[in-house]
Enzyme design. Sequence first.
Site, PDB file in Angstrom:
ATOM      1  N   ARG A   7       4.281  -4.094  17.805  1.00 48.04           N
ATOM      2  CA  ARG A   7       3.260  -3.227  17.672  1.00 48.04           C
ATOM      3  C   ARG A   7       1.909  -4.199  18.225  1.00 48.04           C
ATOM      4  NH1 ARG A   7       2.916  -2.524  11.596  1.00 48.04           N
ATOM      5  NH2 ARG A   7       3.518  -4.292  11.565  1.00 48.04           N
ATOM      6  N   ASP A  66      -0.619  -8.613  12.876  1.00 44.81           N
ATOM      7  CA  ASP A  66      -2.105  -8.447  13.064  1.00 44.81           C
ATOM      8  C   ASP A  66      -2.288 -10.343  13.439  1.00 44.81           C
ATOM      9  OD1 ASP A  66      -2.361  -7.300  10.334  1.00 44.81           O
ATOM     10  OD2 ASP A  66      -0.913  -8.725   9.304  1.00 44.81           O
ATOM     11  N   HIS A  92      -1.899  -8.706   2.383  1.00 42.16           N
ATOM     12  CA  HIS A  92      -1.678  -7.281   2.667  1.00 42.16           C
ATOM     13  C   HIS A  92      -2.378  -7.043   3.365  1.00 42.16           C
ATOM     14  CE1 HIS A  92       0.459  -3.759   3.410  1.00 42.16           C
ATOM     15  NE2 HIS A  92       0.396  -3.320   2.523  1.00 42.16           N
ATOM     16  N   HIS A 120       7.272 -12.535  10.114  1.00 39.13           N
ATOM     17  CA  HIS A 120       7.347 -11.087   9.178  1.00 39.13           C
ATOM     18  C   HIS A 120       8.945 -10.876   8.433  1.00 39.13           C
ATOM     19  CE1 HIS A 120       7.827  -6.886   8.870  1.00 39.13           C
ATOM     20  NE2 HIS A 120       6.590  -6.541   9.098  1.00 39.13           N
ATOM     21  N   SER A 151       0.707  -1.002  -0.328  1.00 39.41           N
ATOM     22  CA  SER A 151      -0.094  -0.017  -0.209  1.00 39.41           C
ATOM     23  C   SER A 151       0.799   0.995   0.054  1.00 39.41           C
ATOM     24  CB  SER A 151      -1.261   0.217   1.664  1.00 39.41           C
ATOM     25  OG  SER A 151      -0.268   0.090   2.572  1.00 39.41           O
TER      26      SER A 151
END
Length: 469
Positions: A360, A406, A305, A351, A275
Amino acid sequence: MAVALRSRSLLQCNQRCISLSRTGLRFASTGSKPLTLKERLAELIPSEIDKVKQIRADHGKKSFGPVLVDQLYGGMRGLPALIWDGSVLDAEEGIRFRGKSIPECQALLPKAPGGSEPLPEGLFWLLTTGEVPTQEQVRVLSRDWAARAAIPEFVEEILDRCPPTLHPMSQFSLAVTALNHDSAFAKAYQEGISKKEYWQPMFDDAMDLIAKLPSIAGRIYRNMFSDGKVPAVDPEKDYSHNLATLLGFGDNEAFVELLRLYITIHSDHEGGNVSAHTGKLVGSALSDPFLAFGASLNGLAGPLHGLANQEVLNWLRKMQSKIGENASDDAVKEYVWSTLKAGQVVPGYGHAVLRKTDPRYTAQREFALKHLPNDPLFKLVGQVYNVVPGILLEAGKAKNPWPNVDAHSGVLLTHYGLIEMQFYTVLFGVSRAFGVAAQLIWDRALGAPLERPKSYSSDAIQNMFKDKH
């Protein structure tokens, strides 16, 4: 352990908090009136132009190193090819926004009265200027975005005419692209604006883009999952509070706090993800921010994504339905192994860059420990966190066996009643606009050229190395 690590980071940054705040105050005001974000950028741009010129003069002919054929076939992983000022991702410590870690941002950035999470307005100021704003500067920015929040009537009609079967991200992209109708940059370009001034209408469009996203997101959500009635934006409330209200959750202060944290930590993650890079690429053609970010959203909608947190939530629910609530660690381990033996991955773990637990994830875990410690799905997430890394290492399935962002976000949203998983990527999109918009402003200020990398065919590569060993 995660809490202890964050505590040490906070202690390390505390000594810098006072000096940074004073610096922000010094930069922030002339007399008694604080500078607006646009005024501060106007001050910063000349020196940044000189800085880039000096970097190119000193280092322009130096090489990062060889490019491997495998990188061309492997999605350009690790290939240094972009300038992205807002954030840099370190494999060991995670994302830093303008040099500041997530715990530092949580400590330094202004917060809402009575709140404990950073306001996204402050994060956007940091991304665009590299400076920590004052409380007053953030308040002014909140009001500015609230004043810009209304979307044109024809965009409302586009959304209202969308069938409920059209995916929320398709609707989101449609509406954002349609905002190009009123683009200040497109108009200024047609009128022959000087290249040196490109950044100013680009800034105005970027501000409009961010400001209008909650109204678009709220209308999509209300049309698809509620009564279609969209409340007004409150000019005295912050960005996240207004977004929560538009979605129908504004009365839940904990959910508002979650959105403040969610938007902040999802706002930017270097420039190489789909993005972010798409927005920069399309913007390099001098497309306005609405066209550029509309393209970003189409990339974000892809399952590789923007859909990962939904996959995590589905996997957790399937596990819960099979082993029940309050299951033992052994039962969780058995389910994880069954996932791997079925040839599937454990969603939310691993990742492309990170080699440790995503900060995060840690920030969201600490939020959950504070606000929903007894939530059954959160407890399951904690169990998974305790057992999966060891299993992945034993199975040799991942260079990084630790959780990413996520692995947690879907559980938090579900807890507060936002259960429509197909809408989750819209919230991701609202957040990602902050990083893309900040970089688009700087790309035009620094005169970034049209992107045009060189491509090769497979035959060309074979011929290139035909007689070489």
